[in-house]
Design an enzyme around this catalytic site. Structure first.
Site, short mmCIF file in Angstrom:
data_model
loop_
_atom_site.label_atom_id
_atom_site.label_comp_id
_atom_site.label_asym_id
_atom_site.label_seq_id
_atom_site.Cartn_x
_atom_site.Cartn_y
_atom_site.Cartn_z
N THR A 150 -21.84 -31.38 -6.66
CA THR A 150 -20.78 -32.08 -5.92
C THR A 150 -21.36 -32.88 -4.77
OG1 THR A 150 -19.11 -30.44 -6.37
CG2 THR A 150 -18.86 -31.65 -4.32
N ARG A 178 -8.28 -26.35 -13.55
CA ARG A 178 -9.06 -25.57 -12.58
C ARG A 178 -9.40 -26.44 -11.35
NH1 ARG A 178 -14.29 -26.17 -10.04
NH2 ARG A 178 -15.01 -24.13 -9.41
N VAL A 179 -9.20 -25.89 -10.17
CA VAL A 179 -9.53 -26.61 -8.95
C VAL A 179 -10.54 -25.78 -8.17
CG1 VAL A 179 -8.62 -27.51 -6.77
CG2 VAL A 179 -7.25 -27.70 -8.86
N GLY A 180 -11.61 -26.43 -7.71
CA GLY A 180 -12.65 -25.74 -6.95
C GLY A 180 -12.43 -25.88 -5.46
N ASP A 181 -13.49 -25.70 -4.70
CA ASP A 181 -13.40 -25.74 -3.24
C ASP A 181 -13.32 -27.17 -2.70
OD1 ASP A 181 -16.16 -25.84 -4.30
OD2 ASP A 181 -16.62 -26.39 -2.23
N THR A 201 -21.33 -27.36 -1.48
CA THR A 201 -21.48 -27.51 -2.92
C THR A 201 -21.88 -26.14 -3.47
OG1 THR A 201 -22.67 -28.63 -4.71
CG2 THR A 201 -23.84 -28.37 -2.65
N GLY A 202 -21.56 -25.90 -4.72
CA GLY A 202 -21.88 -24.59 -5.29
C GLY A 202 -20.71 -24.08 -6.10
N GLY A 204 -17.30 -23.00 -6.45
CA GLY A 204 -16.08 -23.10 -5.65
C GLY A 204 -15.36 -21.78 -5.47
C1 SD4 Z 1 -16.59 -26.73 -7.61
N1 SD4 Z 1 -18.04 -26.78 -5.72
O1 SD4 Z 1 -15.75 -27.38 -8.23
C2 SD4 Z 1 -17.66 -27.49 -6.90
C3 SD4 Z 1 -18.77 -27.68 -7.85
C4 SD4 Z 1 -20.02 -28.08 -7.16
O2 SD4 Z 1 -22.08 -28.78 -7.02
O3 SD4 Z 1 -20.23 -28.03 -6.03
N2 SD4 Z 1 -20.97 -28.52 -7.72
O4 SD4 Z 1 -16.60 -25.50 -7.58
#
Ligand code: SD4
Length: 318
Positions: A150, A178-181, A201-202, A204
């Site tokens: 991200t 699906r929704v992440g952070d 990033t990471g 979520g």
């Molecule tokens: C998520 N944090 O949708 C995002 C994915 C991501 O590096 O960071 N990728 O969970």
């Protein structure tokens, strides 16, 4: 002082463009939007914007957000399809008093009404990645969700205004909807011109458990340097997750304070960042985790930079 910091190597062209505006006394909102659009438009970055990797149903659903640290205005879109620059839609939503976070068809309707560019965001290359992953999952029992990048940024302009923004296609092979952070305030991003800005990033699902971007801004507000704030928040959340759940997902954070000082922390190997300030030309750093939980960084070598582009643009062997 002015500056920008961003997650991952892929952001360096974007922050370079953004820094041209900041140098001329430009606005932190314009600079961060310009920088993120650059990443969204580049087809070989496979987890942001055009060329982003699809969900389980082979659709590219995008999340993005924008926050103005002066007014605390927030705008966000989630699971939006077929629009070129989700970050600009998010910024436009930040001017609304209500309805400033929209999902799926609602977000698409808003974007259409506002005249944002429609674009099929699913590239042939992303389809090839998809087919390859389906095969790997079957043959090698691979976890479908690995691989993510991200783009998240924090920005400071000469007037002292701070902004934060994100854009992502989320996790490869995620469930539809699906929704992440990344579009979630306080988790994927936070900006407060009185304290600083941060972005994540990471994984979520785990980043959200600590509202970690807000936590870093909070710690900076208590006087911590951004480096210490990032390390403290990442190490604490990582430890809490391991203690309570036996494992922690990927957590990688960047931050900048009101003086343009910056910091980074991660619990993975291989994290990279891009930084530019009034006194530092656009630079990519590779982040190392030390045994004592601190994070150090070194400038990426020319060889590393070349290799990065080569692997990103290499043909996909299906
Ligand atoms: C998520 N944090 O949708 C995002 C994915 C991501 O590096 O960071 N990728 O969970």
């Amino acid at each position: 002082m002015w500056g920008m910091i961003a997650t991952w190597r892929m952001a360096v062209e974007g922050i370079t463009k953004g820094s041209e505006l900041l140098k001329e006394g430009g606005d932190a909102g314009d600079a961060i939007e310009t920088a993120i659009r650059e990443v969204e438009d580049f087809p070989y970055y496979k987890s942001v914007g055009y060329g982003g990797l699809p969900n389980e149903e082979m659709e590219v659903e995008l999340d993005a957000a924008y926050m103005d640290g002066n007014t605390l205005d927030i705008g966000a879109v989630a699971a939006i399809k077929d629009f070129a620059n989700p970050v600009s839609i998010a910024r436009s939503l930040s001017h609304e008093k209500v309805n400033c976070m929209l999902v799926a068809e609602g977000a698409e309707k808003f974007a259409h009404k506002q005249g944002f560019e429609r674009k099929n965001m699913l590239t042939d290359r992303a389809k090839a990645h998809y087919r390859k992953r389906v095969k790997e999952i079957k043959q090698q029992e691979l976890k479908p969700y690995s691989g993510h990048d991200t783009v998240g940024m924090a920005c400071l302009d000469v007037s002292g205004k701070m902004t934060a923004a994100t854009s992502t296609s989320g996790l490869f092979m995620k469930k539809k909807g699906r929704v992440g952070d990344s579009p979630i305030t306080g988790s994927g991003f936070y900006a407060d011109s009185k304290r600083g800005a941060a972005s994540a990033t990471g994984l979520g699902e785990d980043l959200m458990k600590g509202c970690i971007s807000y936590e870093i801004v909070r710690l900076m507000g208590e006087g911590m340097h951004p480096q210490e704030a990032c390390e403290t928040a990442v190490n604490r959340l990582d430890a809490e997750l391991r203690e309570r759940r036996g494992e922690a997902g990927d957590l990688s954070l960047i931050a900048m304070n009101t003086k343009g000082e910056w910091g980074v922390a991660t619990n993975i190997d291989g994290f990279s960042i891009a930084v530019v300030t009034e006194t530092l030309e656009p630079t990519v750093y590779l982040v190392n985790r030390e045994a004592d939980g601190r994070c150090t960084y070194e400038k990426a070598s020319d060889e590393w930079m070349e290799n990065y582009m080569k692997t990103r643009m290499a043909p996909i062997e299906e």
